[in-house]
Design a protein around this motif. Structure first.
Motif, PDB file in Angstrom:
ATOM      1  N   TYR A 154       0.829  -1.204   0.000  1.00 53.58           N
ATOM      2  CA  TYR A 154       0.000   0.000   0.000  1.00 53.58           C
ATOM      3  C   TYR A 154       0.867   1.259   0.000  1.00 53.58           C
ATOM      4  O   TYR A 154       0.612   2.208  -0.757  1.00 53.58           O
ATOM      5  CB  TYR A 154      -0.910  -0.007   1.228  1.00 53.58           C
ATOM      6  N   LEU A 155       1.883   1.282   0.830  1.00 52.21           N
ATOM      7  CA  LEU A 155       2.758   2.455   0.899  1.00 52.21           C
ATOM      8  C   LEU A 155       3.446   2.705  -0.440  1.00 52.21           C
ATOM      9  O   LEU A 155       3.562   3.843  -0.891  1.00 52.21           O
ATOM     10  CB  LEU A 155       3.798   2.276   2.012  1.00 52.21           C
ATOM     11  N   CYS A 156       3.904   1.620  -1.060  1.00 53.78           N
ATOM     12  CA  CYS A 156       4.634   1.775  -2.317  1.00 53.78           C
ATOM     13  C   CYS A 156       3.715   2.167  -3.476  1.00 53.78           C
ATOM     14  O   CYS A 156       4.130   2.893  -4.380  1.00 53.78           O
ATOM     15  CB  CYS A 156       5.377   0.482  -2.655  1.00 53.78           C
ATOM     16  N   SER A 157       2.476   1.699  -3.433  1.00 56.73           N
ATOM     17  CA  SER A 157       1.587   1.967  -4.566  1.00 56.73           C
ATOM     18  C   SER A 157       0.707   3.197  -4.378  1.00 56.73           C
ATOM     19  O   SER A 157       0.250   3.791  -5.348  1.00 56.73           O
ATOM     20  CB  SER A 157       0.691   0.755  -4.832  1.00 56.73           C
ATOM     21  N   GLN A 158       0.470   3.595  -3.115  1.00 55.60           N
ATOM     22  CA  GLN A 158      -0.459   4.694  -2.865  1.00 55.60           C
ATOM     23  C   GLN A 158       0.187   5.938  -2.252  1.00 55.60           C
ATOM     24  O   GLN A 158      -0.303   7.040  -2.445  1.00 55.60           O
ATOM     25  CB  GLN A 158      -1.577   4.216  -1.911  1.00 55.60           C
ATOM     26  N   ALA A 267      15.647   2.056  15.096  1.00 56.25           N
ATOM     27  CA  ALA A 267      14.538   2.796  15.695  1.00 56.25           C
ATOM     28  C   ALA A 267      14.037   2.179  16.992  1.00 56.25           C
ATOM     29  O   ALA A 267      13.251   2.796  17.705  1.00 56.25           O
ATOM     30  CB  ALA A 267      13.384   2.891  14.696  1.00 56.25           C
ATOM     31  N   VAL A 268      14.438   0.954  17.300  1.00 49.27           N
ATOM     32  CA  VAL A 268      13.974   0.269  18.508  1.00 49.27           C
ATOM     33  C   VAL A 268      15.193  -0.157  19.328  1.00 49.27           C
ATOM     34  O   VAL A 268      16.068  -0.873  18.819  1.00 49.27           O
ATOM     35  CB  VAL A 268      13.118  -0.967  18.156  1.00 49.27           C
ATOM     36  N   SER A 764       5.375   2.162  12.952  1.00 46.88           N
ATOM     37  CA  SER A 764       5.783   3.509  13.344  1.00 46.88           C
ATOM     38  C   SER A 764       5.950   4.384  12.102  1.00 46.88           C
ATOM     39  O   SER A 764       5.506   5.544  12.069  1.00 46.88           O
ATOM     40  CB  SER A 764       7.098   3.450  14.131  1.00 46.88           C
ATOM     41  N   PHE A 765       6.558   3.823  11.053  1.00 45.11           N
ATOM     42  CA  PHE A 765       6.729   4.529   9.783  1.00 45.11           C
ATOM     43  C   PHE A 765       5.366   4.864   9.180  1.00 45.11           C
ATOM     44  O   PHE A 765       5.118   5.985   8.717  1.00 45.11           O
ATOM     45  CB  PHE A 765       7.551   3.640   8.839  1.00 45.11           C
ATOM     46  N   ASN A 767       2.482   5.185  10.721  1.00 45.97           N
ATOM     47  CA  ASN A 767       1.781   6.189  11.514  1.00 45.97           C
ATOM     48  C   ASN A 767       2.318   7.599  11.260  1.00 45.97           C
ATOM     49  O   ASN A 767       1.621   8.590  11.507  1.00 45.97           O
ATOM     50  CB  ASN A 767       1.888   5.858  13.006  1.00 45.97           C
ATOM     51  N   PHE A 768       3.550   7.688  10.760  1.00 49.34           N
ATOM     52  CA  PHE A 768       4.130   8.995  10.474  1.00 49.34           C
ATOM     53  C   PHE A 768       3.794   9.470   9.062  1.00 49.34           C
ATOM     54  O   PHE A 768       3.380  10.607   8.854  1.00 49.34           O
ATOM     55  CB  PHE A 768       5.649   8.966  10.656  1.00 49.34           C
ATOM     56  N   VAL A 769       3.953   8.584   8.068  1.00 46.85           N
ATOM     57  CA  VAL A 769       3.801   9.028   6.683  1.00 46.85           C
ATOM     58  C   VAL A 769       2.356   8.995   6.197  1.00 46.85           C
ATOM     59  O   VAL A 769       1.982   9.726   5.285  1.00 46.85           O
ATOM     60  CB  VAL A 769       4.691   8.204   5.718  1.00 46.85           C
ATOM     61  N   ALA A 770       1.527   8.132   6.789  1.00 45.71           N
ATOM     62  CA  ALA A 770       0.122   8.039   6.371  1.00 45.71           C
ATOM     63  C   ALA A 770      -0.756   7.817   7.587  1.00 45.71           C
ATOM     64  O   ALA A 770      -1.436   6.789   7.706  1.00 45.71           O
ATOM     65  CB  ALA A 770      -0.060   6.912   5.360  1.00 45.71           C
ATOM     66  N   PRO A 771      -0.744   8.756   8.520  1.00 48.34           N
ATOM     67  CA  PRO A 771      -1.445   8.535   9.792  1.00 48.34           C
ATOM     68  C   PRO A 771      -2.944   8.391   9.598  1.00 48.34           C
ATOM     69  O   PRO A 771      -3.577   9.142   8.866  1.00 48.34           O
ATOM     70  CB  PRO A 771      -1.114   9.801  10.596  1.00 48.34           C
ATOM     71  N   GLU A 772      -3.494   7.361  10.226  1.00 46.76           N
ATOM     72  CA  GLU A 772      -4.942   7.198  10.243  1.00 46.76           C
ATOM     73  C   GLU A 772      -5.502   7.991  11.419  1.00 46.76           C
ATOM     74  O   GLU A 772      -4.799   8.293  12.383  1.00 46.76           O
ATOM     75  CB  GLU A 772      -5.301   5.714  10.405  1.00 46.76           C
TER      76      GLU A 772
END
Length: 803
Positions: A154-158, A267-268, A764-765, A767-772
């Motif tokens: 989803y991230l790569c295509s949208q 990141a963790v 986490s990524f 929630n930052f780039v495409a927060p719902e």
């Protein structure tokens, strides 16, 4: 489904449907589940001399096979159909049999309430559907539980389709990364995505001019001047690979590239695993009978996570900053600890450098209760104050906030929910097993069971936990949505009633990307193949041989007439769901198995005087009665003792030495750790078909799946395997080798930890780039906590205060 119900109604077989309903009405029952429905239909087909195709291929046959419930109410018949996995429809057949009407979930819940005489016209409806309406959704049920893959696609295509936007987003993500204020990856010399791209080319060119194995420390300061901080890699080659992944991601976003790059992002560093009620310790502890599995799981998970994080930090080149991982198992401190370390505030986790058990006591309230171990059914009143106290302790231990909170079981996840909300950190939800589907009709009759089990608090907590979590980890696919024949554990929370308390119209979105199947591993330094003789302790091997076959002891029942017969082993606590009595009866009913095999039952107790509660005492007595009823003395060895893990590992291997097999005969098993242990030890393993166990074995011919309700059929299946091994001795070895490889390839802690940390980073990524818009859902969960959960917990506390 509409076409099917209409076909059943309009076909020539309509009379058959009417006759079937009359037949089930004659039983006097009003509520029928799937197995009862299928049996009633089979009986009808036989008694009415229907042709063989009718059972499966007729319109009514197809309808009946989709039915999971039938409810009789007055002149109406309600059909709860499941035409496909994770999908349910409700149809009502009128008394005249002339019309099928599709009904709403609310109507179904009302009729269930009327069934138990608990109907009220005005009741709280809980409906989570609006909070997931705008969330990206998995469409194919086969992909449920693959949230990570879905999000990557989803991230790569949208989201990342525009290279310039992708570059800017990645700049913002990387620029905000730090460890307690220490900048990682890029510093303030880089102020935009364009500058990142420009400086990245300079760094890549610089790296080509030095030896690939050059340690990062030797060129650190040159890169800092260009705006690059530690975290890209510990050598020139590692750093070049990471930068190349980033370049590819910007130019042509692909799911595999995104996953590979995010996996390398540091990141963790600090993780807390929460396991509250489990009598958590190491030496001579490892849980009570009801919690043994969870304690082993959490300890092994903690070790693996700490080791994996340490490797990640080293590969990222962060050692030079003095960064090290910190993993804490958060549990409760128990003053009356029965000679264990469960009253010790802090305990180092063996096999780690910086892994700890942190024990926080419950607030006093009534010390007669809180100074002792508390069952998972009684623990609810203390969790809110525990979370508040634990927050202070964790911040002090970590010298900062954790980066990931992992809740285990219902109580641990409620604490994880409270901590995650206050600390604003990622919450991973691992239920392991949900109690509601384990106890048939437990929600429908919750008031009758409340005094003993307090299901109203637990089921409310489950709803809150699973909907508040950032992501959910399960051990198997069926844990989420079951099979075509059975309802999944999470699916059981989709639509249910708690009569006179609330209705759950839509309790969880099963198609949401938060679900991820991440199987656990097995400790391979303890559980390993019997053929690895160089790793086995000859002294321990001799002791276990003597224990299993010869030793006389007050905690061992049975003396074998023929110790050389093929051994059948089972290892489980003596609780009813594990069905040790069913296995003993299965063995007792089979003369063939008794003549050719011996049965070994390894459990924690032998005598009713050792039971912790009346139910356990009844199960122990029932097992004694079955042994006497079928005269199994001479064919069985019942070891009622707690053995250390090292000894249990050798038990599996000794049984494998003698070409034995393992049987897990539970009525239901969410996953089954002992199945992994037996398989990797080299034992051909049979497992219950109810639950997730068959996903471990995963063989298409279903030779090793057992129906624990069919004793004769199960005995025949085990015996068929034994006879095949007798006729072709190489067959046992082939199955043994296959099962060892199956566990090694899929069920190991390294894979588990890598996947779990990747999930934490990806979510986490995301929630930052495409927060719902999750704020409304979290507010709803807080409302349920304060208005539904807390009053239920307070009522338990009131009773505890007067004990």
């Amino acid at each position: 489904m509409y076409e099917l119900v209409q076909a059943a109604l309009n076909s020539d077989d309509k009379i058959a449907l009417y006759q079937l309903i009359l037949a089930i009405k004659s039983t006097g029952k009003r509520y029928f589940l799937r197995n009862e429905i299928l049996q009633a239909f089979a009986d009808y087909c036989q008694q009415s001399h229907r042709p063989s195709y009718f059972y499966h291929a007729s319109a009514i046959g197809k309808l009946i096979h989709y039915c999971h419930e039938i409810i009789l109410e007055g002149d109406s018949t309600w059909f709860v159909a499941r035409p496909r996995i994770a999908s349910q429809e409700v149809w009502r057949l009128t008394g005249e049999g002339s019309d099928f009407e599709q009904m709403t979930p609310q109507a179904l819940l009302d009729v269930r309430d009327r069934l138990v005489n608990r109907y009220q016209p005005h009741i709280l409806d809980i409906d989570l559907h609006p909070f997931y309406a705008n969330s990206p959704t998995i469409s194919d049920p086969r992909n449920i539980g693959q949230g990570l893959s879905f999000l990557n696609r989803y991230l790569c295509s949208q989201v990342l389709t525009n290279p310039q936007y992708c570059l800017e987003v990645l700049f913002q993500v990387l620029h905000r990364l730090n460890y307690d204020g220490i900048g990682l990856l890029i510093n303030d010399r880089i102020k935009s995505g364009d500058q990142l791209a420009e400086k990245m080319q300079q760094v890549r060119k610089f790296l080509t001019q030095i030896h690939p194995d050059t340690p990062y420390a030797k060129f650190r300061f040159e890169l800092e001047k260009l705006g690059f901080e530690p975290g890209w890699g510990n050598t020139a080659s590692r750093m070049s690979e990471t930068l190349e992944l980033l370049q590819h991601l910007i130019e042509n976003p692909q799911p595999g590239i995104l996953e590979a790059f995010v996996a390398r992002v540091p990141a963790v560093f600090r993780v807390v695993l929460i396991s509250i009620h489990g009598w958590v310790g190491q030496e001579g502890v490892l849980g009570k009978d009801e919690t043994l599995g969870q304690v082993v799981y959490v300890l092994e998970q903690a070790r693996s996570l700490e080791n994996t994080l340490r490797q990640e930090i080293e590969l990222a080149g962060l050692n030079l900053l003095g960064i090290q991982p910190h993993v804490i198992i958060l549990t409760r401190l128990i003053p009356n600890c029965e000679g264990t370390f469960c009253n010790l505030r802090r305990e180092k986790i063996a096999g780690t450098e910086n892994g700890w058990i942190l024990r926080v006591p419950f607030g006093e309230f009534n010390p007669e209760i809180t100074d002792n171990w508390i069952s998972k059914y009684e623990i609810w009143p203390y969790l809110e104050t525990f979370a508040q106290d634990a927050e202070k302790e964790l911040l002090a231990e970590f010298h900062g906030k954790p980066h990931l909170v992992i809740g285990n079981y219902s109580d641990g996840n409620l604490v994880a929910f409270l901590l995650a909300q206050r600390l604003k950190v990622t919450h991973c939800h691992i239920a392991h097993v949900l109690e509601k589907p384990k106890h048939l009709f437990s929600n429908l009759y919750w008031q009758d069971l409340e005094e003993k089990y307090h299901f109203s608090a637990q089921f409310s907590a489950d709803l809150i936990n699973m909907n508040a979590a950032d992501f959910i980890v399960t051990s198997s696919y069926q844990e989420i949505v079951g099979t075509p024949e059975t309802i999944g554990q999470y699916e059981s929370y989709k639509c249910f009633t708690m009569p006179e308390l609330y209705h759950v119209i839509d309790g969880i979105d099963l198609f949401n990307h938060k679900f991820n199947v991440v199987a656990p591993g097995v400790s391979e330094d303890i559980f390993f193949p019997f053929s690895q003789f160089q790793e086995r302790d000859p002294k321990l091997q001799a002791q276990i041989n003597d224990l299993l076959f010869h030793r006389e002891d007050g905690q061992i029942l049975g003396s074998l007439k023929h110790p050389d017969k093929r051994p059948i082993l089972t290892v489980a606590p003596i609780i009813s769901v594990k069905n040790l009595t069913g296995l003993a009866e299965c063995f007792g009913k089979s003369q063939a198995l008794q003549e050719n095999c011996n049965l070994f039952i390894l459990t924690g107790k032998l005598h009713t005087s050792e039971a912790a509660n009346p139910e356990e005492a009844a199960e122990i007595q029932k097992l004694h009665d079955i042994i006497n009823q079928y005269q199994l003395h001479g064919h069985i060895r019942w070891l009622g003792m707690r053995l250390p893990s090292q000894d249990i590992g050798e038990v599996y291997r000794v049984v494998a030495d003698k070409k034995g097999l393992y049987v897990h005969f539970a009525r239901f098993e969410a996953f089954g750790r002992s199945i992994l242990e037996a398989m990797i030890s080299g034992l051909p393993t049979f497992a219950t078909q109810f639950g997730g166990a068959l996903e471990i074995i995963e063989e298409q011919e279903h030779r090793f799946g057992l129906n624990p309700t069919d004793l004769e059929g199960s005995a025949t299946r085990i015996w068929d395997f034994c006879t095949q091994c007798d006729a072709h001795p190489e067959y046992w070895q082939e199955v043994s080798d296959w099962m060892i490889q199956r566990v090694r390839n899929k069920y190991n802690w390294k894979l588990h930890s890598n996947q779990l940390l990747l999930l934490a980073k990806i979510y986490s990524f995301w929630n930052f780039v495409a927060p719902e818009n999750t704020e409304a859902r979290l507010r709803y969960m807080q409302t349920l906590f304060h208005l539904i959960y807390k009053p239920r917990a307070d009522s338990i506390l009131a009773k505890h205060m007067h004990r």
